[in-house]
Design a protein around this motif. Structure first.
Motif, short mmCIF file in Angstrom:
data_model
loop_
_atom_site.label_atom_id
_atom_site.label_comp_id
_atom_site.label_asym_id
_atom_site.label_seq_id
_atom_site.Cartn_x
_atom_site.Cartn_y
_atom_site.Cartn_z
N ALA A 243 67.07 92.38 59.79
CA ALA A 243 66.90 91.74 58.48
C ALA A 243 68.23 91.73 57.73
O ALA A 243 68.59 90.72 57.10
N LYS A 244 68.98 92.86 57.79
CA LYS A 244 70.28 92.91 57.13
C LYS A 244 71.23 91.88 57.73
O LYS A 244 71.95 91.19 57.02
N GLU A 245 71.22 91.80 59.05
CA GLU A 245 72.10 90.86 59.73
C GLU A 245 71.74 89.42 59.35
O GLU A 245 72.62 88.61 59.06
N GLU A 246 70.45 89.13 59.34
CA GLU A 246 70.00 87.78 58.96
C GLU A 246 70.38 87.48 57.52
O GLU A 246 70.83 86.38 57.20
N ALA A 247 70.21 88.46 56.63
CA ALA A 247 70.58 88.27 55.23
C ALA A 247 72.08 88.03 55.10
O ALA A 247 72.52 87.18 54.31
N GLN A 248 72.87 88.77 55.87
CA GLN A 248 74.33 88.59 55.84
C GLN A 248 74.70 87.19 56.33
O GLN A 248 75.56 86.53 55.74
N VAL A 249 74.05 86.75 57.40
CA VAL A 249 74.32 85.40 57.93
C VAL A 249 73.98 84.35 56.88
O VAL A 249 74.76 83.41 56.64
N GLN A 250 72.80 84.52 56.24
CA GLN A 250 72.39 83.56 55.21
C GLN A 250 73.36 83.59 54.03
O GLN A 250 73.72 82.55 53.49
N ALA A 251 73.79 84.79 53.63
CA ALA A 251 74.72 84.91 52.50
C ALA A 251 76.05 84.24 52.85
O ALA A 251 76.61 83.49 52.03
N ASN A 252 76.55 84.49 54.06
CA ASN A 252 77.80 83.85 54.48
C ASN A 252 77.67 82.33 54.50
O ASN A 252 78.58 81.61 54.09
N LYS A 253 76.52 81.86 54.98
CA LYS A 253 76.28 80.41 55.03
C LYS A 253 76.26 79.83 53.61
O LYS A 253 76.87 78.78 53.36
N MET A 254 75.59 80.54 52.69
CA MET A 254 75.54 80.06 51.31
C MET A 254 76.93 80.07 50.67
O MET A 254 77.30 79.15 49.94
N ILE A 255 77.72 81.12 50.97
CA ILE A 255 79.08 81.20 50.43
C ILE A 255 79.92 80.05 50.96
O ILE A 255 80.66 79.40 50.21
N GLU A 256 79.80 79.78 52.27
CA GLU A 256 80.55 78.66 52.86
C GLU A 256 80.14 77.34 52.23
O GLU A 256 81.00 76.50 51.93
N GLN A 257 78.83 77.16 52.01
CA GLN A 257 78.36 75.91 51.38
C GLN A 257 78.89 75.81 49.96
O GLN A 257 79.31 74.73 49.53
N ALA A 258 78.87 76.93 49.22
CA ALA A 258 79.38 76.92 47.85
C ALA A 258 80.87 76.61 47.83
O ALA A 258 81.35 75.83 47.00
N GLN A 259 81.60 77.24 48.76
CA GLN A 259 83.04 76.98 48.83
C GLN A 259 83.31 75.53 49.17
O GLN A 259 84.22 74.90 48.61
N ALA A 260 82.52 74.97 50.09
CA ALA A 260 82.69 73.56 50.45
C ALA A 260 82.37 72.68 49.25
O ALA A 260 83.08 71.67 48.99
N ALA A 261 81.30 73.03 48.51
CA ALA A 261 80.94 72.23 47.32
C ALA A 261 82.05 72.33 46.27
O ALA A 261 82.41 71.31 45.65
N ILE A 262 82.60 73.52 46.08
CA ILE A 262 83.68 73.70 45.10
C ILE A 262 84.90 72.88 45.52
O ILE A 262 85.51 72.20 44.70
N GLU A 263 85.22 72.94 46.81
CA GLU A 263 86.37 72.18 47.31
C GLU A 263 86.15 70.68 47.13
O GLU A 263 87.06 69.95 46.71
N SER A 264 84.91 70.25 47.39
CA SER A 264 84.58 68.83 47.23
C SER A 264 84.70 68.42 45.77
O SER A 264 85.27 67.35 45.45
N GLU A 265 84.17 69.26 44.87
CA GLU A 265 84.26 68.96 43.42
C GLU A 265 85.71 68.97 42.97
O GLU A 265 86.12 68.14 42.15
N LYS A 266 86.49 69.89 43.51
CA LYS A 266 87.90 69.97 43.15
C LYS A 266 88.63 68.70 43.57
O LYS A 266 89.41 68.13 42.79
N LYS A 267 88.35 68.25 44.80
CA LYS A 267 88.99 67.01 45.28
C LYS A 267 88.55 65.83 44.45
O LYS A 267 89.38 64.96 44.11
N ALA A 268 87.25 65.79 44.08
CA ALA A 268 86.76 64.69 43.26
C ALA A 268 87.43 64.71 41.89
O ALA A 268 87.83 63.65 41.36
N ALA A 269 87.58 65.91 41.31
CA ALA A 269 88.23 66.02 40.00
C ALA A 269 89.69 65.61 40.10
O ALA A 269 90.22 64.92 39.20
#
Length: 164
Positions: free
Chosen positions: A94-120
């Motif tokens: 469960a911890k490993e799965e939660a870590q994987v999900q958290a990393n995935k969410m962080i990567e998605q957030a970072q990608a969204a931030i990068e996309s917003e930054k490029k758009a700005a």
């Protein structure tokens, strides 16, 4: 007649009667009495033997019960250990799965931030380009004969322009 000193005849007849009684007892009563005593003795021996066997059987049963109890304890301990191991594995998974999900969410957030930054940045570049075009049109449209007029025009343009 004196009762304390018996006469010979009384002693003789008493002795004869005792011998007859002894003979009759020996002939008819002695064997049945000895047989009954012998049967009783055999019954006691059998009862003692049965009691000994029962005692040995009880000891065997107690030993078997103790062995079964020890086996049950060992099996219980094994089951508890397996359950603890399973629990630890489930928690780790469960911890490993939660870590994987958290990393995935962080990567998605970072990608969204990068996309917003490029758009700005793109929007900012477009805005700056638009402002530059307006300034260039006004500069070309105005008379630029002197340096003083050019500086006044640039100051006026800067005052009119507001950055968002």
């Amino acid at each position: 007649m004196d009762l304390i000193t018996p006469e010979f005849g009384l002693v003789f007849w008493t002795l004869i009667m005792f011998m007859i009684l002894l003979f009759i007892l020996r002939k008819f009563a002695w064997k049945p009495i000895l047989g009954a005593v012998s049967e009783r003795e055999e019954g006691i021996k059998k009862a003692l033997t049965a009691a000994d066997e029962a005692r040995r059987e009880m000891e065997n049963l107690q030993a078997d019960n103790e062995r079964i109890l020890n086996e049950a304890r060992a099996e219980r301990e094994s089951m508890l250990k397996d359950a603890r191991d399973m629990k630890a594995k489930m928690i780790a998974d469960a911890k490993e799965e939660a870590q994987v999900q958290a990393n995935k969410m962080i990567e998605q957030a970072q990608a969204a931030i990068e996309s917003e930054k490029k758009a700005a940045m793109t929007e900012l570049k477009n805005h700056v380009a638009g402002l530059s075009m307006e300034i260039a049109e006004k500069i070309v449209g105005a008379e630029l004969s002197t340096d003083k007029k050019q500086l006044e025009l640039v100051d006026e343009m800067l005052k009119e322009t507001t950055l968002n």
